[in-house]
Structures are given as C-alpha cells and as structure tokens.
Design a protein around this motif. Sequence first.
Motif, mmCIF file in Angstrom:
data_model
loop_
_atom_site.group_PDB
_atom_site.id
_atom_site.type_symbol
_atom_site.label_atom_id
_atom_site.label_comp_id
_atom_site.label_asym_id
_atom_site.label_seq_id
_atom_site.Cartn_x
_atom_site.Cartn_y
_atom_site.Cartn_z
ATOM 1 N N UNK A 182 -17.683 -6.778 -14.722
ATOM 2 C CA UNK A 182 -18.563 -5.617 -14.694
ATOM 3 C C UNK A 182 -18.046 -4.455 -15.535
ATOM 4 N N UNK A 183 -16.802 -4.551 -15.971
ATOM 5 C CA UNK A 183 -16.235 -3.494 -16.804
ATOM 6 C C UNK A 183 -16.915 -3.404 -18.169
ATOM 7 N N UNK A 184 -17.526 -4.492 -18.603
ATOM 8 C CA UNK A 184 -18.161 -4.471 -19.929
ATOM 9 C C UNK A 184 -19.278 -3.442 -19.989
ATOM 10 N N UNK A 185 -19.990 -3.246 -18.880
ATOM 11 C CA UNK A 185 -21.026 -2.208 -18.830
ATOM 12 C C UNK A 185 -20.411 -0.825 -19.032
ATOM 13 N N UNK A 186 -19.265 -0.579 -18.407
ATOM 14 C CA UNK A 186 -18.607 0.720 -18.550
ATOM 15 C C UNK A 186 -18.113 0.943 -19.976
ATOM 16 N N UNK A 207 -5.959 -2.471 -15.196
ATOM 17 C CA UNK A 207 -4.516 -2.381 -14.961
ATOM 18 C C UNK A 207 -4.169 -2.684 -13.511
ATOM 19 N N UNK A 208 -4.939 -2.129 -12.581
ATOM 20 C CA UNK A 208 -4.695 -2.390 -11.160
ATOM 21 C C UNK A 208 -4.899 -3.868 -10.846
ATOM 22 N N UNK A 261 -12.153 -9.332 -23.116
ATOM 23 C CA UNK A 261 -12.958 -8.253 -23.691
ATOM 24 C C UNK A 261 -12.377 -6.874 -23.353
ATOM 25 N N UNK A 262 -11.577 -6.796 -22.275
ATOM 26 C CA UNK A 262 -10.918 -5.523 -21.988
ATOM 27 C C UNK A 262 -9.882 -5.204 -23.066
ATOM 28 N N UNK A 263 -9.198 -6.229 -23.559
ATOM 29 C CA UNK A 263 -8.316 -6.002 -24.713
ATOM 30 C C UNK A 263 -9.131 -5.600 -25.938
ATOM 31 N N UNK A 264 -10.228 -6.281 -26.169
ATOM 32 C CA UNK A 264 -11.081 -5.962 -27.322
ATOM 33 C C UNK A 264 -11.498 -4.499 -27.308
ATOM 34 N N UNK A 266 -10.056 -1.945 -25.430
ATOM 35 C CA UNK A 266 -8.985 -0.961 -25.203
ATOM 36 C C UNK A 266 -7.850 -1.051 -26.207
ATOM 37 N N UNK A 267 -7.639 -2.245 -26.768
ATOM 38 C CA UNK A 267 -6.517 -2.448 -27.678
ATOM 39 C C UNK A 267 -5.175 -2.591 -26.992
ATOM 40 N N UNK A 268 -5.153 -2.634 -25.659
ATOM 41 C CA UNK A 268 -3.890 -2.755 -24.919
ATOM 42 C C UNK A 268 -3.458 -4.226 -24.875
ATOM 43 N N UNK A 269 -2.319 -4.505 -25.493
ATOM 44 C CA UNK A 269 -1.904 -5.886 -25.692
ATOM 45 C C UNK A 269 -1.581 -6.612 -24.387
ATOM 46 N N UNK A 270 -1.241 -5.855 -23.344
ATOM 47 C CA UNK A 270 -0.948 -6.527 -22.074
ATOM 48 C C UNK A 270 -2.184 -7.234 -21.512
ATOM 49 N N UNK A 271 -3.366 -6.731 -21.837
ATOM 50 C CA UNK A 271 -4.591 -7.400 -21.392
ATOM 51 C C UNK A 271 -4.802 -8.703 -22.164
ATOM 52 N N UNK A 272 -4.493 -8.693 -23.443
ATOM 53 C CA UNK A 272 -4.605 -9.920 -24.237
ATOM 54 C C UNK A 272 -3.624 -10.969 -23.726
ATOM 55 N N UNK A 273 -2.401 -10.557 -23.455
ATOM 56 C CA UNK A 273 -1.404 -11.490 -22.932
ATOM 57 C C UNK A 273 -1.847 -12.074 -21.595
ATOM 58 N N UNK A 274 -2.420 -11.237 -20.752
ATOM 59 C CA UNK A 274 -2.883 -11.709 -19.440
ATOM 60 C C UNK A 274 -4.002 -12.728 -19.607
#
Length: 402
Positions: A182-186, A207-208, A261-264, A266-274
């Motif tokens: 649902x974050x994609x809407x935000x 992150x949480x 898509x959260x990495x896409x 935000x650019x935060x690499x920890x999301x891509x790794x996850x």
Amino acid sequence: MRFVKIFVSVISIVLVLSSCASFSKDKKTLDASKILMNSSIKIKESAERLSDTDHFPRFIPQDSTNWECVSVGDWCSGFWPGALWYAYECSGDENLRKQAELFTAPIKEIAYTPAQDHDIGFQVYCSYGNGYRLTGNPEYKKIMLAAADTLATLYNPIVGSIHSWPSKKQYPHNTIIDNMMNLELLFWAAKNGGGERLKDIAVSHAEVTMNNIVRPDYSAFHLGSFDDKTGAFIEGKAHQGYADNSMWARGQAWGIYGFAFTYRESGKKEFLETSMKMADKFLERLPEDGIPYWDFDAPLTSETPKDASAAAVAACGMLELYKIIDDEVLRNKYKQAAIALLEILSSPKYLSGDTNQAILLHSTGHKPKNSEIDVPIIYADYYYLEALLKLKKIEAGEVSVK
C-alpha cells in the motif's frame, strides 16, 4: 549437520537457477502477448456477465464456475477493475475500458471514508491508479490524492508505521507485511501534489517493517505487534501463516515486491538488499515443481494446498528487481526466476481454461480459517496479468514498466 544444510541449500539454489536458465534458451516458451490477449478475452466475457458494478469478483468456490462477489469495502474490491484496466491496456478494446470505468467508479467512496484498515492502497491504487496511468483522467488523480491522505491517517509517528488493522484490539498497534504494497499509493501521491510528508510516512513504515517484521534470515512474520505508546516491538505473529516462526508464502512475496519499489522510490539501498535477500529465500525454498505451498513450513501431505497468488506476486517483485539492479548477472537472475514462475503458472495445471471464469487455479487465501483453499482468487489473476505486462514491456525495451 550444518555442512549438510549448507550443501543442500547450495544445491537447491543451483537447481532453481539452472531451471531458470533453461527458459532463457528458448524465449518462445512463454508468449506473454498471446496469454495476455487470451486472458483479456476471458475477462471481457466475465465482465459481460456481471451486471452489478457495485460488487466485485473475489474467488470461485470449488465445484463452481462463477465468481463470488464482494462489496466495495472488501479489501479485494480494487483487483477486478485493475484486471479490467490491464485487459484494456493489452487489447485496446474500448468495451473493456468502459467496463473498467464502471467498476472503478464505486471505489471512490474508499477515498472519502474514514480509514478502517490499510487496504486503501490495494483498493484505490489497483483501480484508480491503473485507470489514471492509462487515461490521465484528472478526476482519478483527485481521488487518488484523497485516498493517500486517508491512508496516512493510520500512521502512528511513535511507532513509525501505519496501523494495519485497528479492529484487532489484541494488538495495540499492528503492522502486517501486506502493508508494504500500500506504500506505492503514498509514493505516487508524494510525487503528484500530495506533499513530501506522504513519502516520509512510506519510508518510515518500510524501515519499521524491515527492522522488526523481516527476520534476520529474511523470512517474514505476517504481523508485527507494537506498543502504541512507546513504539516498542512486542512480538511477531503468523496470523495467516502456519506458525509464528514459519514462512507464509504470500507474505514473503509481498515483501519482495514492496521493498523493491520502496527502493525505487526512496533510493535507500537497505530496501534493495532486503528485497533481494527475501527473493533469494523464496527461490531457495521453492519445492521441486516450482510453485510454493501456502506456507513454506506447513506439513506436507497430499492435501497441502499451493498458492499460485504468491508465485504471481513474487514474479512481479522479481521483475521489479530486474529493472532496478545495476549488476547484469543479478538482474538477469531475477528476471529468469520470474519467467520460470510465469511459465509454470501458464501451464495447463494452473490456467483454468474453460473450467471457470478465472484465469488461474490453485490459490490459497486464509488457510488457518479454512477460507478460500485451493481456489481461484482475484488477486492471483491481477498480479499474474501485471507480471506478464511487465515482462512484455521489458522484452520490448521499454524503460517504464508500470
């Protein structure tokens, strides 16, 4: 014993990747365009039999041929209009566009009704989001921005995440892995006039989720319970999975796609790794036939159901990874893994054919409640179509897939 486990894991990964590589040798094994056109015809035929546009297909009971429908408030209401928009996108059939508009319109009320749960993204982004992407209708944009603001009202800044199910009082503040979707809407709203605050909420929520709901081995709880006064993590629960420490298949797929898509955005690499490590975990544990059981840790018997919807969602997530990873070897690994999943879903074992109104068979909704077991479910069809469209556009060399 540890050496044996590591050896088995390595062999499993090699077998999966070898299987994936076999699909790349013959690109004709999966004709996405043909499957999409055939699916569009079937969706059009189903739509013509559905006269009540205030009710939406959700699942088809065993020994039945027709969709069981639900009201606009059901969390699945957005998938049917979304499937209609996908069918219109790949066919250009104006009758499908009209049907998509008719079934999208009732979902407007979700955007302007006080939030009851986190599913606003599923309901509005899948319907109005695809509609706006394909038509540019300014009214659709207005409704999506309102929906994002409504979803944001569930955000608890002390916890740092969106409250998924306020009705479940046994968990003071709960966040489920599904909520990543649902974050994609935000993110969309933040880029289209809704303000940076919405992006900040989405990033904090991710992150949480990453730090508490995703386990150290990159499997995931379904639900995380938090103290709503201090923000402290209390415990992780299975809810729709087999056990609190098991790996629920669709939950793992939500995580793969959501963190990609959260990495896409935000650019935060920890999301891509996850996302990548959750995808690796999913691939490592696939059974021999390539489609997950409803939970990777459920006892296996002849009656243990599969979950085609988990495979379809995971395929979407892995194709998203293909788009955002720089390393050519890694990105192609996930692309070929997605193709392997789609190839199996496109086989006679999983395509419904003339059996019923759905596209895919063998999904599982809520096994612990004995609900929607081994039946066609609308979100399986939706994400199957989405994955095929992504693949078709990737193969055509288009940069933006969705």
